[in-house]
Design an enzyme around this catalytic site. Sequence first.
Site, PDB file in Angstrom:
ATOM      1  N   ASN A 228       0.302   0.755   6.542  1.00 37.39           N
ATOM      2  CA  ASN A 228       0.774  -0.149   5.504  1.00 37.39           C
ATOM      3  C   ASN A 228       1.494  -1.269   6.232  1.00 37.39           C
ATOM      4  OD1 ASN A 228       1.935  -1.359   3.301  1.00 37.39           O
ATOM      5  ND2 ASN A 228       3.315   0.337   2.803  1.00 37.39           N
ATOM      6  N   GLY A 229       1.101  -2.530   5.970  1.00 34.91           N
ATOM      7  CA  GLY A 229       1.736  -3.648   6.658  1.00 34.91           C
ATOM      8  C   GLY A 229       0.702  -4.566   7.272  1.00 34.91           C
TER       9      GLY A 229
ATOM     10  N   CYS B 235       0.868  -1.173   0.000  1.00 34.37           N
ATOM     11  CA  CYS B 235       0.000   0.000   0.000  1.00 34.37           C
ATOM     12  C   CYS B 235       0.911   1.231   0.000  1.00 34.37           C
ATOM     13  CB  CYS B 235      -0.867   0.054   1.244  1.00 34.37           C
ATOM     14  SG  CYS B 235      -1.829  -1.421   1.546  1.00 34.37           S
TER      15      CYS B 235
ATOM     16  N   ARG C 159       1.674   1.469  -6.197  1.00 37.46           N
ATOM     17  CA  ARG C 159       1.782   0.558  -5.062  1.00 37.46           C
ATOM     18  C   ARG C 159       0.453  -0.121  -4.754  1.00 37.46           C
ATOM     19  NH1 ARG C 159       6.423   1.321  -2.224  1.00 37.46           N
ATOM     20  NH2 ARG C 159       5.535   0.297  -0.432  1.00 37.46           N
TER      21      ARG C 159
ATOM     22  N   GLU D 123      -0.019 -14.895 -28.338  1.00 39.50           N
ATOM     23  CA  GLU D 123       0.301 -13.873 -27.350  1.00 39.50           C
ATOM     24  C   GLU D 123       1.529 -13.070 -27.790  1.00 39.50           C
ATOM     25  OE1 GLU D 123      -0.980 -12.428 -24.966  1.00 39.50           O
ATOM     26  OE2 GLU D 123       0.664 -11.555 -23.814  1.00 39.50           O
TER      27      GLU D 123
ATOM     28  N   LYS E  64      -5.219   0.224 -19.573  1.00 36.66           N
ATOM     29  CA  LYS E  64      -4.816  -0.946 -18.805  1.00 36.66           C
ATOM     30  C   LYS E  64      -5.981  -1.888 -18.551  1.00 36.66           C
ATOM     31  CE  LYS E  64      -2.159  -3.576 -16.542  1.00 36.66           C
ATOM     32  NZ  LYS E  64      -1.215  -4.338 -17.369  1.00 36.66           N
TER      33      LYS E  64
ATOM     34  N   GLU F 148       0.678  -4.625 -29.943  1.00 34.21           N
ATOM     35  CA  GLU F 148       0.347  -3.656 -28.905  1.00 34.21           C
ATOM     36  C   GLU F 148       1.391  -2.563 -28.760  1.00 34.21           C
ATOM     37  OE1 GLU F 148      -1.520  -4.750 -24.719  1.00 34.21           O
ATOM     38  OE2 GLU F 148      -0.380  -6.407 -25.527  1.00 34.21           O
TER      39      GLU F 148
ATOM     40  N   LYS G  88       1.519  -9.052 -28.329  1.00 34.19           N
ATOM     41  CA  LYS G  88       2.455  -8.133 -27.666  1.00 34.19           C
ATOM     42  C   LYS G  88       3.125  -7.226 -28.692  1.00 34.19           C
ATOM     43  CE  LYS G  88       1.724  -8.028 -24.208  1.00 34.19           C
ATOM     44  NZ  LYS G  88       0.874  -8.927 -23.480  1.00 34.19           N
TER      45      LYS G  88
ATOM     46  N   TRP H 203      -3.816  -1.705  -1.624  1.00 35.13           N
ATOM     47  CA  TRP H 203      -3.820  -2.896  -2.482  1.00 35.13           C
ATOM     48  C   TRP H 203      -4.091  -4.055  -1.542  1.00 35.13           C
ATOM     49  CZ3 TRP H 203      -3.850  -3.978  -7.542  1.00 35.13           C
ATOM     50  CH2 TRP H 203      -3.551  -5.274  -7.951  1.00 35.13           C
TER      51      TRP H 203
ATOM     52  N   HIS I 193      -2.774 -22.855 -45.519  1.00 32.53           N
ATOM     53  CA  HIS I 193      -4.178 -22.647 -45.873  1.00 32.53           C
ATOM     54  C   HIS I 193      -4.466 -21.170 -46.105  1.00 32.53           C
ATOM     55  CE1 HIS I 193      -5.300 -26.835 -45.157  1.00 32.53           C
ATOM     56  NE2 HIS I 193      -4.488 -26.778 -44.113  1.00 32.53           N
TER      57      HIS I 193
END
Lengths: 597, 396
Positions: free
Chosen positions: A97-98, A2, A27, A470, A592, A477, A474, A71, A493
């Site tokens: 935080n913790g 956090c 964070r 993928e 995102k 993107e 990437k 978080w 084909h």
Amino acid sequence: MCGLIGYSGPRDVSEVLLDSLKKLEYRGYDSAGMATVNGHLEVHKEKGEISVMEKSMPWMEGNTGIGHTRWATCGAPSWKNAHPFLSQDRRIALVHNGIIENHNQIRKGLLENGTVFDSQTDTEVLVHLISQYHNGDLHAAVRRALEDVRGTYSIAVVEEFSDEVVVARKESPLVLGLGLNENFAASDVTALLEYTSDVVYMEDGESAVISPRGISLHGADGSVIDRPPSKVEWSMEEARKGGFEHYMLKEIFEQPRSISETIISYIDELETLEILPSRRKVDSVKILACGTSYNAGLVGKYVIEELSGIPVQVEIASEYRYTTKTNRCSLVVLITQSGETADTLAACREAKERGSYTLAITNVVGSSITREADAVLFTKAGPEISVAATKTYTAQLIAVYLLGARLAYTSRAMGEEEMRIIKASLRALPNKVSEVLDRAQSLQAAAGIFRDATSAFFIGRNRNFPSMLEGALKLKEISYVHAEGYAAGELKHGPLALLDESTPLVAACLDDHTYDKMVSNVSEVAARGSPILIIATDDNEECETLADHIVRVPPIEPLFSPVTLAVALQLLSYYVAKERGMPIDKPRNLAKSVTVE
Amino acid sequence: MQAIILAAGHGTRLWPLSEARPKVMMPIGNKPILEHIVQSLVSNGVTEMAMVVGHRRGMIQSHFGDGSEFGALISYYEQSKPLGTAHALLCAKDFPRGDFLVLPGDNVISPEGIKELLAAEETNCALLARSPMPSKYGVVEMSDLIVSSMDEKPSRADTSIISTGVYRLGREVLKSMEGPVSDGSTGLTDVLSSLLPELSMRGIITRGTWCDAVYPWDVIDMSSRFVSLDGQSVAGRVESGVVMKGAVEIGEGTRIRAGCYIEGPVIIGKGCDIGPHVALSPVSIIGDNVSISSFSHISGSVLLSGSSIDSHCHISRSLIDSNVQVGPHFCSASRNAYGRVKEDLIPLNDIGCVIGSNTEVGGGVSVSPGAVVGTHCRLRDGTTVRENITDRSEVY
């Protein structure tokens, strides 16, 4: 992880807090809040990103305050669980935080004294404890309270009618910032750099009092410590990236750790993990996802079918929603990094309506999907800043391996011994990924063949085929090169007609039962003169004659090659984009987390 | 005070351990050497540091980030070619604002050593130590308290005092270094030695612990020297019927199955699966994600992350690097033996073997004391290995 911030000085505190919190958002960003001292305490908090809190923020006056961005690692993100927390008399506010390990024990003691709790969080215990010891001196009360506490913390505390912020730390980062008639505390230096470059690092067990008049730093015993400030001479962006040029590269290199964390949190109790319907037998699996998560789902199809023999279908979430109602599927798996992808959420509801048991694979504790789905498997990749998903993708792969092993164990396709072997292979994965990262230079060299390309093809077979999808995604993107992933057998084909000297081909020729077929597919293309990049294992010599460029990956059990292959391809697209001078972390037109349908 | 840590070296003498990581990231007690250094600095209030990194910089940077998790502020400077430690230091010449510390990133140093340097009144100081094999290092001669000569790896040493490579220097020294470095001097000791007349460098023989892993076997002893545990801390799950004595640390997600006998000091990392009926004797360090099957005995050994040990193995005073797969009935007994490094024979007390990363060890394999097996080797069932084996070998 956090982030927290404390301020006391002449500025409008709500602006300072908001601004600094945005810089700490990397964070964590599942809920945020702040408390300001305007005579009495004012508190505003909100579930969701900081922008959500900003939107609903009332007019908050005052020059002293604390802020927090969270978080969640345990306890869902919600308004209730968001920081700051207030004491019962609303005179003290605290952000933390913790983890307080003995919070249940302290809670018991406080309940006996008649304290009423609003939440189940360990943090709330702390604010009530401080309030209990408060005898006119907030700093003394904080120090006294921390004596009772076992665990890790960095905290910032304010009280009404005071311009002082009290902070303390133990095994959780906290740094003080010194300004002119104003002072700061923050989880890391990036939140402060806009205001000051003079910082004082705090050490474990220390506490400090911050006011416009200065900072006083104290040891655990209360003694005053005189520590001259250090000067920070780098830009904020640099600081946060920890010496890497881009977040994407930083996150690619974090993969041994994120993979290890995901494995560690589930591997011990994998056999009994409650992620499957308890009463029904699983006879078919459907995986629904979008974008990169969809590619992880496709790998999941091969993995689950190989381990358990249970047939798997993978569908794009936005398509599944509008299909006709087929029979219910005994297990529907939803994969979404953010847990907020609108189409995947809608697909989850649809699947439930059709009578299926739903399992979500997500990176964000307490996100919307975790409330919609019947069960959740969390990837432990931590916050990802770069728009292009890297560490969250490989963590999703780990999740599907775990799911595959769990299904196979329950359906008795796999016994104890096989389970032991799979677990040993999973445990070895973080170091395998390190080995790939060690070869970043060879991928940087290979990126040269894309310098002038406008179009590229990625081919693979079996479980390596989705990895190539993928890989192509990437590349699209972040480097804006048109790229297509194909099952190698599909090349003739149609797409073969598009291949010429200016269209590079990337082929995964790894050691498995499709190797010979891959080599013959590559030979076909070689005849057309396309530049060829082959990804092969260390001791393979045959491919050298076929390829213009060869990139080596360490040998690995075929089942797990999608992980190492993914990392190699991530590095490839990163270096291609870098060579072409693209804005790697923030590609145009992309966000995102896709919360629109 | 600021600090510059030289972390660009390869550490090839540490083969085969140097294959899996740069030497500075070699775990000692499940923590990289570099992290021990950062902690020693931070505990002395030196929080602002620069790391000079080279190849494999990604592994270092992703571990330390901006330093905030370690209470430090870390910036990175790149040395793109391995041109020696003096050149490496000059890569970060823009970093110091005043006096600064220089530390080699591959030696463990305790906080006391840093404290001694910070307490000195002189600007230029060298931290010295006594070594049983001084000719491996820069041998130092002093008159009064001032260093009069430093001789890097001499053929003969007249004193046991050596330079630890840790210095405190004034900023202007960097300027003076530029000449010798552009003339082709590469080692920091050599360059500083040529500047000694103008530096008046104070020599401080440290009372703290300092050690360097010169050979792979050193890692075993260093791990036991730097393990400071008190009591037991258990984050994983310990089944009933496990005996734990002394200082034991068990990481989260780890399962210790019934019947295990753990005699501390022992550190077990995260995500491990140990037992049933495994004996761990002091001082043993088990990394993350290691599995050890029933009836194995690990004594005084270091097992790094991702390795798996099958049942009935005996591993004594040995080092098993990451991702090694060991079959059942593997035997690595220990006794006094000689280890071979190139042409040199090194006497070693009570030593087992060293096995490089990603090696597959078959069932019933036995490796003789002092032998070193490279990375990515395959030792087939029932083989006996009596001498060093190069990387990627296959033994029938």
